[in-house]
Design a protein around this motif. Structure first.
Motif: not given
Lengths: 252, 421
Positions: A92-94, B373-375, B387-389, B394-395
């Protein structure tokens, strides 16, 4: 560029780094080799600011700043880049949006203006070539559905766009076939300059045929037990880690 | 002394009886039946299985024991309109013809003026003996709105429901929407509030009829203020070959309870129910869905995503019935949620009752925190925590937002989503 003094770090009660000392100067390539469990990934995690680790002793200075005080994002903005051993998939994050956000936050930190959409696209196009990354991949979600090799190339692509002062490559060679290895290593070599530095963390000597280090350090049981030139890697390859283990078992 | 604790239902019934101007279109027998059901069952509280986490009785007791039912007038709703749609305006539960667009080629009126079709359909779908809120609406519904569509409508129809209470108020807006055979339409419903100086409880009910081979693409955008409480019941009847597609976005309101019930009463029809919500503060957002597969060869899909912040509560309860006749049913349901604070709560419950033996049904539910992990990966590239959150949330929501086929609506939803984060 970076000075690590007597660095101790643990996860929970378990001490993993037991006093690391290392100085890396601009223009240098350092390789850190060691058997599994010696603390290689912990070292890269601690430097990047991963919260899983507690630093219990020691200091890290990066361009004169107390690095351990900084958040992970500020470390990146100061010029650190960690190429992950296992790059994270973020559906979802490009890739493009992600990189643009990252680049602009780094630029803002340094007091630079936001990059224009046009300049950014030109930059992306130029940097893709360095790691022969398919343009289609840059439009996809971050690492989602990428092969192992594509993920590693994407790491070096990000590094090319963000232009760090110090890059740490954490087992970037793992899971790569010989062609992918060559592409990734060539990418790293192209990005090398007298102003930046690279720390290559690896288990095998193989990668060091392509990215030739100025210094090789052997990490064992949370300490750097031996340092030398590039010939040390070859020696290690010939003798294997058992020799090192035998030699240093008593001392640690 | 009268125990107010047990008699809040009666208080509400008395107040509504006293303040209500009788609209006259509801058959008297239905009104009597409805009032009896409310009296016997009470305003739902946490002892009712379906309202376990959504105690409406407590809300009524706290804020609606005394209702003035006085409203502000609303002169302009332009800010809520969609440019490329027919905009229909409903203010405090009443259809406002002068603020609404004239639409040729469809039947559009109050329920009272709906004529013969009213009798054929009213209360036929939303059973007064199924839920006290349905019964309450049936007994006290306002002028209402009737829309009947035939043929293929290219331009979406947008119903703007505005509430603006002067004093604490309880309103019972009602809609009857009919898609004739092979009709196709896109329907957007916005729920907004303007200068609410009192608290308002909106008990909104829609009966939606999809005749054979018709196609309804519907969106609900719920973004009222913190004085607004809403129960929104949608009772849909989906006939043979028909396609019902609905997307519910909830970003604000003190309490929002959606009862979305789709009855697949014909064979070879399908329904797609999607939702996205963000709850914040001390709000409660509750999505109850029911998909009732009554006939063979139908398909239903459901995807609900929720983000709960602060001390808020998010609820998803998804029932799927597959009746004995409904062989070759394909039914899928997924509920995914993210908790952004230690004090936020998500209750999610899939309920499958399957009486046919040749069906494909699956459901999945997950509730977790933002992927650490994504954060860390995003931060390690220089992206700040906030912004990362935001990128990750959003994703998370993108999958539902991508289902919006109207560009200006999608932009609006994205804006409201980002504001609510």
């Amino acid at each position: 560029m970076i000075t690590i003094k007597n660095l101790h770090a643990s996860i929970g009660d378990k001490e993993i780094l037991k006093g690391i000392n290392l100085t890396v100067k601009a223009g240098e390539v350092h390789a850190i080799m060691g058997p599994n469990g010696s603390g290689k990934s912990t070292l890269s995690g601690v430097l990047a600011g991963k919260e899983d680790y507690d630093v219990t002793e020691g200091e890290v200075t990066f361009n004169g700043k107390d690095f351990l005080e900084l958040s992970p994002e500020d470390r990146a903005r100061e010029g650190l880049f960690l190429a992950f051993q296992y790059p994270v998939e973020i559906p979802g994050v490009s890739n493009i949006n992600f990189l643009k956000t990252a680049l602009n936050e780094i630029r803002a930190y340094r007091g630079q203006e936001e990059i224009s959409a046009k300049d950014f696209l030109a930059l992306i196009k130029e940097k893709q070539k360095i790691v022969e990354l398919d343009a289609k991949l840059t439009n996809r979600s971050v690492n989602e559905g990428f092969s192992g090799g594509e993920k590693k190339r994407n790491e070096i692509f990000q590094m090319a766009v963000l232009e760090p002062k110090l890059a740490i490559l954490d087992e970037t060679d793992s899971g790569l076939d010989i062609d992918a290895l060559r592409i990734v290593a060539n990418g790293v070599n192209k990005l090398k300059s007298k102003d930046n530095a690279t720390i290559v963390i690896t288990h095998y000597q193989r990668l060091l045929d392509y990215i030739v280090p100025d210094f090789v350090h052997i990490l064992y049981n949370g300490k750097i037990v031996k340092s030398g030139g590039k010939e040390l890697a070859l020696e290690l390859e010939a003798k294997g880690y058992d020799e090192i283990k035998k030699q240093f078992e008593e001392t640690v | 002394m009268i125990d107010t604790k047990t008699n809040i239902t009666q208080t509400i019934l008395d107040a509504l009886t006293a303040s209500g101007n009788k609209v006259g279109y509801m058959p008297d027998a239905k009104v009597v039946e409805a009032i009896r059901y409310v009296e016997e069952n009470g305003i739902p509280n946490n002892k009712h299985e379906d309202y376990k986490y959504c105690n409406l009785e407590a809300v009524f007791r706290k804020d609606f024991k005394v209702i003035g039912n006085k409203f502000n007038s609303v002169a302009n709703v332009d800010v809520h309109k969609l440019k490329n749609a027919h905009n229909i305006v409903v203010i405090n539960g009443e259809y406002n013809e002068s603020l609404s667009d004239k639409i040729s080629g469809i039947k559009l009126s109050t329920l009272a003026n709906a004529g013969s079709e009213l009798k054929a359909h009213i209360t036929k779908y939303a059973n007064v003996n199924s839920d006290a809120m349905v019964a309450l609406n049936t007994a006290f519904c306002s002028g209402g709105l009737f829309i009947s569509i035939s043929g293929i409508r290219e331009k979406p129809i947008h119903i703007i429901n505005v509430v603006s209470a002067k004093e604490n108020a309880v309103i019972n807006p009602r809609q009857l929407i009919i898609l004739e055979k092979s009709a196709e339409v896109t329907l957007v419903e916005s729920f907004v509030s303007e200068n609410n100086s009192g608290k308002v409880f909106q008990n909104h009910l829609s009966e939606v009829v999809l005749n054979e081979n018709s196609k309804l693409k519907s969106y609900r955008l719920q973004n009222e203020d913190e004085n607004s409480h809403q129960v929104n019941t949608v009772q849909v009847d989906v006939s043979r070959y028909a396609n019902y597609n609905t997307n519910t976005f909830t970003f604000n309101g003190a309490l929002v309870r959606n009862n979305l019930n789709a009855v697949l009463s014909g064979d070879l029809c399908e329904s797609h129910l999607n939702g996205l919500f963000i709850s914040s503060g001390a709000k409660l957002i509750d999505n109850h869905t029911l998909v009732d597969h009554q006939k063979p060869n139908c398909e239903s899909n459901e995807l609900y995503k929720g983000i709960a912040k602060d001390k808020s509560t998010g609820i998803f309860n998804g029932k799927i019935y597959v009746r004995k006749d409904a062989q070759k049913t394909n039914a899928y349901q997924s509920s995914k949620n993210i908790l952004l604070s230690e004090d936020a709560t998500i209750n999610t419950k899939p309920q499958l009752e399957i009486y046919a033996d040749d069906v494909k049904c699956s459901h999945g539910t997950s509730t977790g925190k933002v992927d650490e992990a994504a954060l860390f990966y995003l931060k390690s590239r220089g992206i700040g925590d906030e912004n990362a959150r935001k990128l990750l949330l959003q994703a998370f929501a993108q999958e539902v937002i991508d289902k919006i086929e109207i560009e200006e609506l999608q932009e609006k939803v994205i804006k409201l989503f980002e504001k609510a984060l």
